[in-house]
Each structure stands twice: as C-alpha cells, then as structure tokens.
Design a protein around this motif. Sequence first.
Motif: not given
Length: 843
Positions: A499-505, A527-531, A617-619, A763-772
């Motif tokens: 949710n942060l990276r830190n936000e989706t771009r 090139l891209d943006f986020s909140v 996607e960012e690295s 909070t935002g939506r759960p970071d389900t990637d962390y527990i996927a």
Amino acid sequence: MAEDVLIKYQSLIEELKRDLGRPNFDAIFTKKTKTLSSSERFLIKMEMNRLLQPINRFIDLRGQVTGDVRAYTYNGKQHFMDEIAINVFEAGIRRYKRYTLAVYEAVMNTENNHKVMQRKAQERGELAPQPVGSSEKKEEKPSVNWVSFASYESRSEERMNYSIKVKLFLPSGSEIEASTSDISVSGCKVKLYSRYQVRKGETIRMRLMGLEQDFELGLKNGLEYEVVAVESVNAELNHVRMKRTFSDDNKTIDEFLKSFIHGNKRRYKVNLDNTLDAVVVKGYEQYYLPRVASLFVFLSVKDARVIPNIVLSNENNLNVARYFNDENRNSVLPQILNSARINQLQNTPGDVKQINLYCFTHTNNGKIFYYSASESELNNTPNLRDLFWGFASQKPSFRVFNVQLMPCSSEDSYIPLSLPDSASSEVAKLNKPPSPRVQGIVKDTKYLLLLTDITSVSSSDTLKKITFDKSHVNHLKQYGHQKLRSYPDVEFVALDYINLRNETRYLYKTPIQLEQEEKGELTGHTLDFSVNGLQLELAAPTDYEKGDLLLVALPELQKLTKKYQLSKLAYEVMAVSKTKTVVNLRTYKPTTDMEHQGSRFFNQLIENNKSKLVASEESPKTPGLSTALRNMVTKNVCQFPFYLHKRGSQIKVGAIAKGLYPSSCHLLLSHMASLTKNFEFKHLIKHNAFDNLIGAPLKDMARHDAPLQFDLFVRLQPKERDPDKALVTELLDCKQVNNRKTFVAASVREDLFFAFRLYISRTGRPDTDYIAKELGYISQYAQHKAKDLEEELWSVIGVGDALDITQEVLTRYAIAPDVQSNLNKRKVLWSKTAQYQLGNLFE
C-alpha cells in the motif's frame, strides 16, 4: 517408572548437580546413592549424563527476565542475557569446561526469570491466574484477538491429521498402547492418558501398529523418538509431541511416510493449526508496521563504537527522518545519536532503555545548525536547563523526541513462512534466508532504536512559560552540533509494503512543468504517478539533486478538474537517474497535517479509474533488505499496537498485540483484566470519549492522512478491587492546550500515574501479498477458514499505537524528583504482579 524416581529423589538430584563437573564426581555420586537400588541409581546417573551433554542452543531472555538484557557472545554465537544469567552462564562454563545442558537449564531458571517467579508465586498460593474472561470456559473470553507478534513457527514438513494405534516403549520398560493425533515424517503428536508420565527430553520407541496392519514395514522394534513437549488437554489426557531421532537411519520408512502423507493429505487433511495462527498474526503485523510513527534506526558496533547506519522509514515516520537532514541533505542522526549518548542511554533501567531528547535548529546564512539535549544532560546543568527549554520552545523547530533502545541481532532478519519447503517450490524459494548481500549489510547490527516525535501543543505551551535571560543564549553552544567536512553514511530504506511503495504507481503520460527559483523552469512529461509521488522524464538533462524542492504544474490534468488547483504544487526530489533526465518526486508537506492538492487529486483519480489504469512495478535498491529490516523490527516490538474494527455501524477495538517487550500499557490492561473478565483497552477511555474523539474522525480519514494524536492520562489505585474505583482516565486531543497539572500532581502522590501518546491511523486494504502463500495453502484444505480470516482482516479500518510518555509529562509539569522516584519504586513493585497476569491474555 523413570519419572516417579526422578520426582522422588529431586532433592538428591539438586544436591548432585552442585557437584556435577568436579573431578571426583563419580566418588561423590557413589557415596550419596549407595542406599538406592541399582535401577534407581542407574536412572539418576542417566539424568546426570543428560545434563553434561554439550549443546549449541541459542539463549534469548529478551522480555523474559526483570534484569536488563544485553548481547553476549560465546564461541562466535550471540545470546541475549541479563547480568544474573551471564554470571550463571560463565560459572557453568568454568565448572563444565563447555556449554552443556546443565548450563542452559541453570540460565533459564534464574530467580528473576518471569516464569520462575510466577511458578513460585503460584506454589505459595499468591496467584491463581485464569485465562482472561474465563474461570472455566475459554469461550467466554472478551471478543478481542490477543496477538503475539512473531510468535508463529516454521514447519520443516507437512503434518497430517491422522489417528492410528501405536505402542510406546518407555525408558522404564513399560509398554503402553496409545493413538496419534497427527503425524509427519520426522515427528508426531500422541494422545496419552495423564497417568502415564513421560518427560521432555526422554527417548521413546514407538511401533506404528495401525499402519503395520495394512503395510509390511519391517519395524518390529519400532522407531526412536524424543519427547519435545507434554501438553495437558484435560485432567485425564495429555498430548505428547515427539520428534524422531533418526538413529535408525531407515530411508525406506522415511520414503514410505512421505509418500503416505502426500497421497492421503487431502483425504485426512494436513494440520493447519500452525499456519492459521501465522496468518492471523502476520495479518495484523502487516497493518501495524507501515503505520508506526516511530522512526526505526539500526545501530552497528564498529571499532568499539556504536553508530547509526541504517534507517527504515514509512509514511508516518518520514517527517522524523527529514527533520534531521540539514540544508545539504546530510543526515545528522550520527551526531544526535552519538556514542556518549548511547552509552548514557544504556545505563538507564529496563529491558527497553528510554530517554527524552529535546531538539531545535537555528538557521544562519542558509545553513541549519542543530541543538539537542537529553533530560539527564539538562539535569546535570541545572543553571542552563530553564534557559534551554525557555529558548528552544519559542522556536518553530522545537521538538521533543522519545528515544527507545533495545538489543537486536542480525539473526532476527530471517523469518521463514509457517509452511514447509515441501509445500511447493515457490514456498521453498521464499523460505530461503536473506541473500549474502543483505546479510553483509546487517551483520554488525546490535541495537534497534526507535525515535518518536512526542511534541504537543501542551508541552510547548508549558515550556514557553519559563522565563530566561536572553543575554545568556550563547551559553547554549555546548548543546550544539558542529558542521562536519564529511558525514557518516546512513542508508535510508523504505518499508516494502504493497500500500505504500510504497503506493502502487500507475503508468500515465501527461505534460508537466517544473519551476525552481535557483535553477529556473523545465518541461517534460510524467512516466507514472501515485497518490504521493511522480516519476517524470525531462526534455533535457537537469542538475536537480535529491532533496531539492520544486513547484509543479500539470496543465492537461488541470483541464479535468476545477475542484483541485494543479499548479505550484510542492514536490521534493527523491532520486535522479544517471542520465539526469528521469526524476522521482514526492509530495512535500511542511507539517504532517497539511493537505496537498496533488495528493487529493491523484487519490480521487485512482479511486475512479482503477479498472483503466495500468500498475507500474518498481525494484528496490537492495532486494530483500527492506524485508530483513522489517523482520528485525517485528521480532523486537516494544509498543502497544491495537486495531480498530468496523462491526456494523460501530468501531470497536477488535485486536490487541504484544511484541517481545510488553509495555506498561500491557501491564495496566492485565491488572484490570484480573479485576473484571470483560475489561478491554477501549474501557480505558471513559464517557464516550472513544466514539467522539477517535471513532467519528476515523470514519472520515483517508489512508494517507497523518495519524490522529491523543494523550491518555491514567490514575490507578492498585489496591482497589472495584474496577470502577480503581481507574480514573482522561483522553486529551494533542492539538489543544490541556493543562492537567492538578490531575497529575494528585495521581503521583500515592497512586500510580501513566501517560500514553496514542497514534490512530486509517488503514487501507490488507497487504495480502504478505500472507498470500499461507492463505492459499489454507484455501486448498479449508476454504471456509481462509474466507473467515480474510473477512477478519478486511474489517480492520484503523490501527493504533500507544507509547508511554509518563516521564515527559512529569517533566512538563515539574513534578519534584523525590516524588518521581517514589512513584517509580511503586511502579516496579506493581509491575512484578501485573507481569504474572500478562501471559493469560496472550496464551
């Protein structure tokens, strides 16, 4: 039976243990056991041999003893022990000439160990703790999840719920029929009547009678197991957890069991208990860490000096990091957190060392000069204390920081999944330890420090009333930090969070105009943006540098809206490519509560067009480093996390978490829970203040908004058994001036006074990637349970953090030193009792 003999002669065993390791021990043993039978003498001698076995177990007493724990290295392995444990450890090493089981058990049974203290208190009849909210039935517990961070275990293999008849051959020679509860290749759990006593560490042979009826296993002598734990189910039944010793070296049976479990796990279902617990705990962890207001600073020991070298940041603590960046974007944290100050901090009491730091800056000819002093430093110079506070509090840059220090280890950087490698190839990949590159970065890390801005309108307003002689201001130079020719490197790492990276771009190209007074105007396109961020490409190379502040205009997007002003938007340069044409920007807000028109516009744009936008996607700079640091923080949480759930139209505290180090808020809660079975954190906040001050504003907050801040003042009468009379509390808005000196002064005289700073974030939506992976694994075998877990996590709409700021409040209201000293003595005595009850909340 063996257990009966060892219990019967426990006093003799303790006596023999005092002589164990002496050159003439055999003669002493023969003399003291000459009246015993040969079988009894044999069992006691086996117990002595067990204690003399060399081991390599990791000792970690953080949060388990009343003493101050520090890192201690023996034979290249780092342990965490207090002075009492270290003395016991070193005495054992001198006696046995090596690290043995006797040394380990002695260390784990010191007088100041919480479990030992609790056991002795119960034996004296001083305590009869019950699970909170239950004297008999655990289901009557309050409707709140009690979560212990980093409490989940990793499985080396899958376990299958499978009940078969087995026959146990005990060391005493007895043969007992029993049945399994679950089974894996290297272990099992057996249901055994409690009248049959087995002991942790004993070796037992077991025949798989139920399987031998259908398969030719060739196991007439059974397999050898070691007892790992004995868990009481009820008065008649125990669960005995055992692991194979593999002394048989029977590859055929290993392959059979592996094949049998794999082929039948869908029919009998794998045991999901461990994974279910892990998903719940990790689900709450992923909400908490990105919303912590404290800046995470990692300290390394190099050349006998303790220096800060890594900082882990998130949205809520980024302003703390920025505060300590000078005009050239050099971090002055190594000067603020210098070796002398760290040494001073280490001499404070408690597992978590804590001081308050007062800071301000002075700007001259475009240069920023930093001044800082801890409370003890100011007390050592009483003639300058009022001068410092009075002058500093007048400046807009005045800040009060709470500093917390605790030992940590590079070993804390590795937390595997709760799933075994055999679950899938992807799980095996995720279970790998940090890369050599990451391990090299964190290997010298010995301490974790939390830096929290606890400045409030009330604290500043109170200190502003101090009178001082302006002609003496130059005397404050001794608290100043000099400009350096070169500054130590401090690596800043952003918390890797979906949710942060830190936000989706989101990929998007639109014209952009940039303006800076010194470097003129430039044009380009996004090139891209986020909140809160932009990545853009310029028409020509630029000499922008990280930290530059720009004014941004988005002419084409301005045509889409009249609600938001998309010109002269303040952004900060975060990174510039090697070609000098690609620039990363982040919204700049001088204060956390200031609104940014660009953030509000992009937030609405994303919400209304998610189906049309393409994510970018960012690295990260060092892959895996953010995760490693996150793990180190997770294993050493010392605050009081709590979670706000939406239940229908109401907002309730639905979960409370505890890390390695319980806070005074945990102890306060456990004390009140001993008085009433329905006591929860929300009940600390009286007269509907929770709904009015916290619940209502939270509903209108956005995820990227700055946290709400409150001060919670608590007066506790520990001897009062009526919960309504035992507790008096006040919840205060930190944005307002709140003079509560009368309340504080009355509370500290004879009762116990606590003050907590509460930080409430949406909070935002759960970071389900962390527990996927774990959630997906559960879905394979129990889809309904996975759904329940997801619903539980999605109901969380806010996360709170409570930080003990009692000392700052006592200082703010000039409570006399002798009164503070007496208050702290009463708290120490009270906390020992409260500590006993705490385990029941989080069992």
